[in-house]
Motif scaffolding. Structure first.
Motif, mmCIF file in Angstrom:
data_model
loop_
_atom_site.group_PDB
_atom_site.id
_atom_site.type_symbol
_atom_site.label_atom_id
_atom_site.label_comp_id
_atom_site.label_asym_id
_atom_site.label_seq_id
_atom_site.Cartn_x
_atom_site.Cartn_y
_atom_site.Cartn_z
ATOM 1 N N ARG A 397 38.395 -70.953 5.287
ATOM 2 C CA ARG A 397 38.472 -69.564 5.365
ATOM 3 C C ARG A 397 38.898 -69.202 3.700
ATOM 4 N N THR A 398 38.590 -68.202 3.333
ATOM 5 C CA THR A 398 38.835 -67.556 1.980
ATOM 6 C C THR A 398 40.508 -66.979 2.048
ATOM 7 N N VAL A 399 41.091 -66.839 0.975
ATOM 8 C CA VAL A 399 42.311 -66.031 0.965
ATOM 9 C C VAL A 399 42.336 -64.815 1.371
ATOM 10 N N ALA A 400 41.165 -64.165 0.809
ATOM 11 C CA ALA A 400 41.159 -62.681 1.208
ATOM 12 C C ALA A 400 40.820 -62.345 2.813
ATOM 13 N N ASP A 401 40.243 -63.333 3.386
ATOM 14 C CA ASP A 401 40.043 -63.106 4.842
ATOM 15 C C ASP A 401 41.369 -63.341 5.551
ATOM 16 N N VAL A 402 42.211 -64.459 5.339
ATOM 17 C CA VAL A 402 43.435 -64.592 5.934
ATOM 18 C C VAL A 402 44.162 -63.329 5.597
ATOM 19 N N GLU A 403 44.416 -62.862 4.267
ATOM 20 C CA GLU A 403 45.063 -61.740 3.890
ATOM 21 C C GLU A 403 44.774 -60.630 4.729
ATOM 22 N N ASP A 405 43.300 -60.597 8.011
ATOM 23 C CA ASP A 405 43.861 -60.596 9.178
ATOM 24 C C ASP A 405 45.190 -60.447 9.515
ATOM 25 N N LEU A 406 45.945 -60.827 8.500
ATOM 26 C CA LEU A 406 47.470 -60.877 8.479
ATOM 27 C C LEU A 406 47.836 -59.577 8.397
ATOM 28 N N ILE A 407 47.223 -58.552 7.657
ATOM 29 C CA ILE A 407 47.525 -57.332 7.435
ATOM 30 C C ILE A 407 47.332 -56.431 8.697
ATOM 31 N N ILE A 408 46.114 -56.661 9.237
ATOM 32 C CA ILE A 408 45.594 -55.904 10.279
ATOM 33 C C ILE A 408 46.522 -56.221 11.521
ATOM 34 N N ASP A 409 46.709 -57.605 11.520
ATOM 35 C CA ASP A 409 47.729 -57.934 12.973
ATOM 36 C C ASP A 409 48.981 -57.514 12.707
ATOM 37 N N THR A 410 49.477 -57.390 11.636
ATOM 38 C CA THR A 410 50.897 -56.836 11.599
ATOM 39 C C THR A 410 50.681 -55.488 11.641
ATOM 40 N N LEU A 411 49.976 -54.895 11.150
ATOM 41 C CA LEU A 411 49.803 -53.627 11.753
ATOM 42 C C LEU A 411 49.619 -53.052 13.025
ATOM 43 N N LYS A 412 48.838 -53.983 13.813
ATOM 44 C CA LYS A 412 48.901 -53.747 15.322
ATOM 45 C C LYS A 412 50.012 -53.717 15.833
ATOM 46 N N HIS A 413 50.846 -55.000 15.475
ATOM 47 C CA HIS A 413 52.384 -55.172 16.008
ATOM 48 C C HIS A 413 53.192 -53.983 15.739
ATOM 49 N N CYS A 414 53.048 -53.328 14.571
ATOM 50 C CA CYS A 414 53.809 -52.404 14.180
ATOM 51 C C CYS A 414 53.418 -50.897 14.809
#
Length: 457
Positions: A397-403, A405-414
């Protein structure tokens, strides 16, 4: 608490005004929407608007939005008219209040919509030292910098200082520098003349003039663009401001309090914050300790929130079991008081027995509080975002894709809380906002914004 009432409230204006005044509100009454807008533009700010449903609620809401006047609106009408209530809510009102007014109902609406509290709730000696310092410097006119992690109660501390100062009978005006785009923040602070730019339909006084004689809170000032910082520095030094499109400076008399959850010395070193502005603001520094360093406050605040949300939701006020109290004391609470408040609100709704058991205290994703204690991540479950992608799953996976998903998942948890998510991710709210706009433009579903409730400690 400043209240502006639009219209006659079907002849109930006198009763509503008396009740609001008895509850400590300062009331302005206007006959129509245009008169009210002119009042708000002139610097006579408000914390809450009440409008007669016989007026055009949607026009008021749209006008406030167009002119970036952040003011919650409560619609009022005779009796429990369901059709009028639905129409008002669809038009953008936050609440519908039936008339004739009841004292308890108006008080509840004022508290729920304006969410204004000046209480400083604490028991821990670490917090006691900070409060004593605040009380000592409150009578002065010195600028104050309040620092601390997100959710520790920086704005509540600022209000506390204002209420303990000689300016307590004057306005307290707050500006969230992280929530207003850079292109609009200058106008929000300093105001503008009619026609100064596209959308400037009338002269509007900025927050500096609205706070004249009182206190101006610059919340999360570290997010302010460095170019605007120069104009802010001049305003503080010279005690005068220049409206956008204005021809002459305007004198102001305010006390400035600023907050930040970042190390501003580091931001200065990075070139993101002016050193001279930091010196000007940081005459006195008040550093709020995180909740995990205030263990004696956890039980007291938990009990306070249980009582608050039991009353708000009409459920029995249940005591907490010993196991629950012990788990609450052990949790790191990375989101601090705000996170504890949301957690206890959830527990009040989930509890079914005679007391709040440990099983009733859940994280936003439904997992147990004990899991967070074991991970040492607190009740926000921010570690879950990191666990979502193991190294094996990242390969290819590209760094942009991982970044992304991390941002969206963190926002969902918050639960959509941008400020909290940015803190967990270690990026500025501006960077997060830009990323989310990019994802939205690309057609990706972005969790809706939800900045949570006001901290009350």
């Amino acid at each position: 608490m400043r209240l502006i009432i639009f219209g006659t409230l079907n002849g109930q204006i006198g009763a509503a005004t008396r009740i609001a005044l008895q509850r400590g509100a300062k009331v302005i009454q206007v006959e129509d929407i245009e008169q009210g807008l002119n009042t708000l533009r002139s610097g006579r700010g408000a914390d809450l608007a009440m409008i007669d449903v016989s007026l055009d609620v949607k026009h008021l809401v749209d006008s406030l939005k167009a002119e970036r006047i952040n003011l919650p609106v409560v619609a009022c009408g005779i009796g429990n008219d369901a059709r009028a209530a639905v129409a008002a809510i669809r038009a953008g009102a936050k609440e519908y209040l039936p008339l004739p007014p009841e004292a308890d109902l108006i008080a509840a609406v004022l508290e729920a919509v304006a969410e204004e509290s000046h209480q400083m709730l604490f028991r821990d000696p670490a917090m006691g030292q900070v409060v004593r310092l605040a009380e000592q410097i409150a009578p002065s006119g010195a600028s104050i910098m309040i620092t601390g992690e997100s959710g520790t109660g920086k704005e509540v501390m600022a209000r506390f200082i204002h209420m303990k100062s000689p300016r307590s009978d004057k306005p307290f005006v707050s500006v969230n520098c992280a929530a207003i785009p850079d292109t609009l923040l200058e106008s929000e602070l300093f105001g503008h003349e009619k026609g100064a730019f596209t959308g400037a339909v009338a002269r509007r006084l900025g927050k500096f003039e609205e706070a004249n004689g009182g206190t101006l809170l610059l919340d999360e000032i570290s997010e302010m663009d460095v170019r605007l910082q120069a104009k802010l520095l001049r305003a503080i030094q010279e005690r005068e401001i220049d409206r956008i499109g204005g021809s002459k400076p305007v004198k102001v008399d305010i006390r400035v309090i600023a907050t930040s959850n970042r190390n501003l010395a580091d931001e200065v070193a990075k070139g993101n914050f002016r050193e001279d502005l930091l010196f000007r603001l940081n005459v006195v520094n008040i550093k709020l300790p995180p909740l995990r360093q205030r263990p004696a406050d956890i039980e007291m605040l938990s009990t306070f929130f249980v009582k608050k949300y039991a009353e708000a939701n009409g459920v029995p006020e249940r005591p907490m079991s010993p196991a629950t109290l012990e788990a609450l004391r052990l949790a790191p609470w990375r989101g601090n008081v705000r996170e504890l408040e949301n957690t206890m609100h959830r527990a009040v709704l989930l509890a079914m027995g005679s007391q709040i058991e440990l099983a009733d205290v859940r994280l936003p994703d439904g997992s147990a509080l004990t899991e967070a204690i074991g991970r040492g991540t607190g009740a926000t479950a921010e570690a879950s975002a990191g666990e979502a992608g193991t190294p094996a799953n990242m390969v290819g996976r590209t760094v942009a894709d991982v970044e992304r998903d991390l941002i969206i998942d963190t926002l969902k948890h918050c639960l959509g809380n941008r400020t909290h998510a940015a803190t967990i991710l270690g990026i500025s709210i501006r960077t997060l906002r830009n990323k989310l706009k990019q994802y939205s433009d690309e057609g990706l579903a972005v969790p809706a914004a939800n900045e949570g409730t006001r901290v009350t400690a």
